[in-house]
Design an enzyme around this catalytic site. Sequence first.
Site, mmCIF file in Angstrom:
data_model
loop_
_atom_site.group_PDB
_atom_site.id
_atom_site.type_symbol
_atom_site.label_atom_id
_atom_site.label_comp_id
_atom_site.label_asym_id
_atom_site.label_seq_id
_atom_site.Cartn_x
_atom_site.Cartn_y
_atom_site.Cartn_z
ATOM 1 N N HIS A 106 0.814 -1.210 0.000
ATOM 2 C CA HIS A 106 0.000 0.000 0.000
ATOM 3 C C HIS A 106 0.853 1.268 0.000
ATOM 4 O O HIS A 106 0.371 2.329 -0.398
ATOM 5 C CB HIS A 106 -0.946 -0.012 1.193
ATOM 6 C CG HIS A 106 -2.112 -0.926 1.001
ATOM 7 N ND1 HIS A 106 -3.365 -0.644 1.487
ATOM 8 C CD2 HIS A 106 -2.215 -2.120 0.361
ATOM 9 C CE1 HIS A 106 -4.195 -1.621 1.159
ATOM 10 N NE2 HIS A 106 -3.513 -2.534 0.478
ATOM 11 N N HIS A 267 -2.125 -12.142 -2.106
ATOM 12 C CA HIS A 267 -3.191 -12.828 -1.385
ATOM 13 C C HIS A 267 -2.867 -14.291 -1.109
ATOM 14 O O HIS A 267 -3.753 -15.061 -0.747
ATOM 15 C CB HIS A 267 -4.501 -12.702 -2.166
ATOM 16 C CG HIS A 267 -4.993 -11.292 -2.240
ATOM 17 N ND1 HIS A 267 -6.054 -10.895 -3.025
ATOM 18 C CD2 HIS A 267 -4.564 -10.164 -1.606
ATOM 19 C CE1 HIS A 267 -6.257 -9.599 -2.882
ATOM 20 N NE2 HIS A 267 -5.359 -9.131 -2.031
#
Length: 726
Positions: A106, A267
Site C-alpha cells: 500500500h 493474497h
Amino acid sequence: MSTTDDTHNTLSTGKCPFHQGGHDRSAGAGTASRDWWPNQLRVDLLNQHSNRSNPLGEDFDYRKEFSKLDYSALKGDLKALLTDSQPWWPADWGSYVGLFIRMAWHGAGTYRSIDGRGGAGRGQQRFAPLNSWPDNVSLDKARRLLWPIKQKYGQKISWADLFILAGNVALENSGFRTFGFGAGREDVWEPDLDVNWGDEKAWLTHRHPEALAKAPLGATEMGLIYVNPEGPDHSGEPLSAAAAIRATFGNMGMNDEETVALIAGGHTLGKTHGAAAASHVGADPEAAPIEAQGLGWASSYGSGVGADAITSGLEVVWTQTPTQWSNYFFENLFKYEWVQTRSPAGAIQFEAVDAPDIIPDPFDPSKKRKPTMLVTDLTLRFDPEFEKISRRFLNDPQAFNEAFARAWFKLTHRDMGPKARYIGPEVPKEDLIWQDPLPQPLYQPTQEDIINLKAAIAASGLSISEMVSVAWASASTFRGGDKRGGANGARLALAPQRDWEVNAVAARVLPVLEALQKTTNKASLADIIVLAGVVGIEQAAAAAGVSISVPFAPGRVDARQDQTDIEMFSLLEPIADGFRNYRARLDVSTTESLLIDKAQQLTLTAPEMTVLVGGMRVLGTNFDGSQNGVFTDRPGVLSTDFFANLLDMRYEWKPTDESNELFEGRDRLTGEVKYTATRADLVFGSNSVLRALAEVYACSDAHEKFVKDFVAAWVKVMNLDRFDLL
C-alpha cells in the site's frame, strides 16, 4: 441584543473585547485565502519539502549514512519482529508476514505512471491523507511495530526504505525468494501537497475506469489503493471488476501478467479482518484524540484486536498456509465452486461452498474454516484473459514465482528512477526496461575537448534560440516524482520524443549536433545537446553585457532505442510546458496551473520558475517560434525586459477571444498592439506572489542578479537526472 450593543457593553465595563469568547486565536486559524478564492494559484506547491521542515539539515547524506548500516543485522531484527507478537496488536497465526506485505504494497501502490507521483519513495504513508485512508486501516499498527527497529538504527535507514524492506523480509520469511532490494528512498518530513488524489469529498466515491485514463488517479474509488475488493461500487460482480483492475494496475505500468501475479501473490499470505460491523470502529489516526498518539481505528468490538479485529470489514483467508508461500491461491481458485456470501461485518465476499474446512483459524488451532476470497480475486478466474494467465500459473508454480518476484520488485521500486539511485547489497544486476537503462560511458571529454566542442557549436550556424531550446527540450522531461526523464540518455533523438509537437526544434537542430558529434567523436550526443544550451546562454549573457561561465558537468551517455520503452516514455509528453509557451489541450486545468505543475515536476522553486520563464522568453524559445511573451526589442539578449515590460503600466492587456488564452498588450495612449501573451506570461503580473518575484527582476539593479539566477536555475534543470554524480 445586537453585536454593537455587546461590544459597547464590554467596552463600558472596562473588559478587553479581544479576551472574550471562544474564538481560535492560534496561528493559521480562521478563514484562509483559499476559502475566499478557491481557484487561487497553488504557488505554494513549489515551496514544499524545504530545508526548514527537514530536521536532518542540508549536510545530511543518506547514502553515506546507509553505508554505515549493518544490513544483515537489520534484516535479522526484522525477521525476529515477524514472530514477536505484541498483545496490543496480536499477530495472526503468530506472524506479521501478511501485515508487513500489505504495508509495503500500500505504500508503493499509490504510484501513477501518468504523472510519476505517489509511490513509496518518500515514506508518505506516515502522513495524511495516506495514514488515514480507508484502505490503510490498521497499517498504523504495522508502522508502530517497526518503530523500535527504526529507533535502533536511526538515520542509517529511512522510513521509506524500511517499509519496503519489511515487506521483502516478510516474503523471504514465508519461504519466497525475492528478486532483490534497492535502498535509496529518502524521507521527507511533511505530506506531499502536489499529488492529485481526486476531486471527491467522500471516501469510497466510485470512479468509472475510463475516467482514470484522463486523470492522474491511481484508484477507482477515493481512499483506495487500487479497486474496491467487493467489486465496482460494491457490486459483488467479479467479471465487472476486470476493467477497473486493468485500469488501476495499468496506471502503474503493469500488464495483465504482472497484475495477476501481484494480486495472487499478495493474497497468498495473510488475511483480511472483518469480525464485526464498521460501526464499532473509531476515528482514523488524523481524527483520533491526542491521547491516541497517532493510532486510529480503535474498535469497541470485543477486545478490538486479534480475533476481534476489524480492518476492511472483509473476513477472508485465501490459503491453507497463510504464513508460508504456496500455490494454494490458484489451486483453491480453480478447484472449488464459489458462492457469494457476507462477512460478519456485512461485506460481500465469496466462500468455497464445496470445500472442506481446511483453513486454519488465526488464533484458535482447534478451529478451521472454508477457503474464502474477495470478489476481485474471482476476477482472475472469470475474466477470459486473466483466466488464461491464472491457469498457466496454476500449472507452473515456478513461472508464478518468477512473475511475482519481478512484479513485486517493479511495484516497490517503480518510483525510484534509474538503477544508479539504488544502493545496498541486494541490488539486482539485471537491467530492466522500466528502469530506463543507460549504457556505460564511451567518452571522457577533457577540458580542452569541451572548449573545442563549444567553439564548434558556436560555429555551427545554430541560433541562440535553437541552442537553448534543444537543451531545454532534452532536459525538461524530468519528473521529480519518479525520477524519469531528463537529458542523460539523449532520448530526445529517439522515438517517441523526437516526434513530439513540443519538440519541433529537434528536427532542425539535432541533425546539426549529431553530425558534430560524429565528426568530433569526443563526447556523447547527450552532452553536446546540453553543451549547446551552455553556448547559447553564454552568448546571450555576453550580449547583455554580463560575462559568465555556465557550469557544465560532462559524463552523460546516449541510450539506444531498445533501451527505451516507447509506451512508457509517451507518458512523459507534456500536455503543457509553460516555459516554452506550449499547450496541447484546453480541457485540462488552466494554463497557469499547468505551468506550476511542470515547475513542480522539475523540482523548481517559485523564484527559479520565475527567472527561467523570464529568461527563456527573451531568448525566443517558444516551441512554435511565436512572439507570445517575447516582451523585448532585442531577442537573444539575456535581459530583464520580460519583467520590465510586463509590469509597465503603459500597456493594457485584453483577451483576443472568448477562450481567454491569448492576449494583446496595447499602448494605452495610441491603442497600438505592442506585445502578445499567453496566460503563462501574464500570470507573472496577475498573481500576487509571482508579481512580487517579477518585481525583483524588473528593478533597475537586478540585471546581474537575474543572469546569475537564471544560470543557476538552468544548470539545476540540466543536471536533475545526473544520479551518476551522487
